[in-house]
Design an enzyme around this catalytic site. Structure first.
Site, PDB file in Angstrom:
ATOM      1  N   SER A 160       0.834  -1.191   0.000  1.00 28.83           N
ATOM      2  CA  SER A 160       0.000   0.000   0.000  1.00 28.83           C
ATOM      3  C   SER A 160       0.872   1.246   0.000  1.00 28.83           C
ATOM      4  CB  SER A 160      -0.967  -0.038   1.182  1.00 28.83           C
ATOM      5  OG  SER A 160      -1.970   0.942   1.039  1.00 28.83           O
ATOM      6  N   GLU A 171      -8.974  -5.660  -4.655  1.00 30.01           N
ATOM      7  CA  GLU A 171      -8.415  -4.589  -3.822  1.00 30.01           C
ATOM      8  C   GLU A 171      -9.488  -3.753  -3.122  1.00 30.01           C
ATOM      9  OE1 GLU A 171      -5.338  -3.871  -3.082  1.00 30.01           O
ATOM     10  OE2 GLU A 171      -4.036  -4.733  -4.619  1.00 30.01           O
ATOM     11  N   HIS A 215      -7.589  -5.693  -0.516  1.00 31.18           N
ATOM     12  CA  HIS A 215      -6.355  -4.968  -0.234  1.00 31.18           C
ATOM     13  C   HIS A 215      -5.737  -5.445   1.080  1.00 31.18           C
ATOM     14  CE1 HIS A 215      -3.650  -1.561  -0.644  1.00 31.18           C
ATOM     15  NE2 HIS A 215      -3.963  -1.102   0.557  1.00 31.18           N
TER      16      HIS A 215
END
Length: 537
Positions: A242, A353, A457
């Site tokens: 991330s 995600e 994610h």
């Protein structure tokens, strides 16, 4: 507890924030922010006291603790505390100490807002503080006749939350035969405030990017000290997820990171557009005005708690900026021009995600997304382009409105950006791309949502760190992924025993429990023609 998270408290596998949560906050209200050799070395494996392994670094001795299969050294200062006159300054070297420093307790996490969630506090143990520039080293307990490769982890959290200690690198170190380093770096306004007054103080006329400079300082510490822990300073892999993955790609294009690492892994975070120095300084000036400060001296006189409170202003965007020095160019532009460090790169995304953001925005907030609400959400996000987006993502093709919106967020903000960076890198260096596709990666959390979370994610993190205890197929996938990642750290090629061969881009390695396959249709699967057109590429 074994696995990627602190042994002191159970953690969940999802602990970092995707980059655009702040951008979406006004639209999707309530979205959750998850998101040179050493001197005088006494290698850990040769320590006199197995239960209290001691290592001599350039700055002094550290005494760690022995685990079942790895030694851990926690809370090692890699820079001076950025307090007082050092607030919003590039990191300075740490002070030396005498005696053996206790390295069994983590250092404080950096200043950040409360990130308590159903899965734990994303800051990890300790009290958030400006005195936070610490790192942790995890080394296999088993002796080795040679120096081991080093993997330096940069945590995610939207550049505003998280800590290195939240991730326990012991199992990754032991099973992968590597040295694992995790680190803290300045966050939010403390790490990314750009302001004309700060630029005036700088010999190069730049401001902001202090968090990135912290990360580079940690990498320099690794280069200077890691041999004392049995690591090879000439074989360093920087990896992150991330905001951490975004940071990895920023170091790839930063001239100041030259020679600090030799391979790179960017998980769910490469290629995000960044603000310019000018725009970020304008934002910083407006933010300072809300505190009644017309100059930097006033800002430095403010207590950290007041700055932290003011930093929660939804109009503030605490991210790195393109300043022409630390970051000369936007990531895609630098890659297209070949102006980046030509090291092998492995990067990728998860198959779903955006779904966890949708879940936290809607279901977990007590208002599941409806069919009527779906086009409203898309129009709020994409404005005049909404009709084209809705035409490509018709609700009838998805099980629920949440899955449809999740697909849009996945493709527009992650999959296609990362596919583009993988393609651009492939013209200059070895480039490998993956898609993590365990559609049941987070089922064990039993979250009360009305749609399948799939592979959202951050769900791949525990597979990489060795923290999976699931079905036999999931355990096998985790073993192969840990093997791929650590083999890449050893050789620059993601080879794993008993795992399918991983070819370079344009093939994409699809990592699923059922079978690992190579795909050549990733851009089509994620409608990247639509999103590349919007990005002008």
């Amino acid at each position: 507890m074994s696995g990627p998270f602190s042994r002191r408290k159970a953690r969940i596998p999802y602990r970092s924030s995707w980059f655009w949560t702040r951008r979406l906050r006004g639209v999707l209200a309530g979205a959750l922010l998850l998101a040179a050799a050493g001197v005088g070395a006494v290698p850990a494996a040769a320590a006199d006291e197995p239960d209290s392994p001691t290592v001599t670094t350039r700055y002094g001795q550290v005494r760690g603790e022995a685990g079942e299969s790895a030694y851990s050294y926690l809370g090692i200062p890699y820079a001076a505390p950025p307090v007082g006159d050092l607030r919003w300054k590039p990191p300075a070297p740490p002070a030396r100490w005498t005696g053996a420093r206790d390295a069994t307790t983590p250092g404080n996490p950096c200043m950040q807002a409360n990130s308590s969630t159903p899965w734990g506090d994303l800051a990890g143990p300790g009290t958030p503080s400006e005195d936070c520039l610490y790192l942790n080293v995890h080394a296999p307990a088993e002796r080795s006749p040679r120096a081991r490769p080093v993997m330096v982890w940069i945590h995610g959290g939207g550049f505003t939350i998280g800590s290195g200690t939240f991730y326990d690198g012991s199992e990754l170190a032991a099973r992968g035969d590597v040295i694992v380093v995790t680190l803290n770096y300045r966050l939010g306004a403390f790490g990314y405030l750009a302001h004309p007054g700060l630029a005036e103080e700088s010999p190069e006329g730049v401001s902001g990017n202090y968090g990135l400079l912290d990360q580079q300082a940690a990498l320099r510490w690794v280069r200077q000290n890691i041999a004392a822990f049995g690591g090879d300073p000439g074989e360093v892999t920087v990896f992150g997820e991330s905001a951490g993955g975004g940071s990895v790609c920023q170091h790839l294009v930063s001239p100041r990171a030259r020679g600090l690492f030799h391979r790179a892994i960017a998980q769910s975070g490469c290629g995000f557009p960044l603000p310019t120095q000018q725009s970020q300084q304008h934002t910083g000036t407006s933010w300072a005005d809300t505190l009644g400060c017309a100059d930097v001296a006033c800002l430095r006189a403010k207590p950290a708690s007041a700055l932290l409170t003011a930093a929660q202003n939804p109009g503030a965007r605490w991210v790195p900026n393109v300043d022409g020095r630390v970051l000369p160019l936007q990531i895609p532009e630098a890659l297209e021009k070949g102006r980046f460090h030509r090291v092998p790169v492995l990067q990728g995304t998860t198959a779903d995600e955006g779904r966890l953001t949708v879940a936290t925005t809607y279901d977990l907030a007590g208002r599941p997304l409806t069919a009527a609400g779906y086009p409203v959400a898309v129009r709020a996000l994409y404005g005049v382009r909404a009709d084209a987006v809705l035409a490509r993502y018709p609700l009838a093709e998805y099980g629920t409105p949440a899955e449809a919106l999740g697909a849009i967020l996945t493709d527009s903000q992650f999959a296609c950006l990362q596919s583009r960076t993988a393609r651009l890198m492939a013209s200059h260096t070895r480039s490998y791309q993956y898609e993590f596709a365990d559609r049941h990666a987070m089922d064990y959390l039993n979250l009360p949502v009305s749609f399948p979370l799939g592979a959202p994610h951050g769900s791949e993190i525990r597979y990489v760190f060795g923290g999976v205890s699931g079905t036999p197929a999931q355990n096998a996938l985790a073993a192969r992924m840990l093997g791929y990642w650590t083999a890449f750290a050893h050789t620059g090629v993601p080879y794993a025993a008993d795992a399918p061969r991983w070819s370079q881009y344009p093939q994409v390695q699809v990592l699923a429990p059922e079978v690992i396959t190579a795909s050549t249709s990733f851009p089509e699967d994620h409608k990247c023609d639509l999103w590349n057109q919007a990005a002008g590429s």
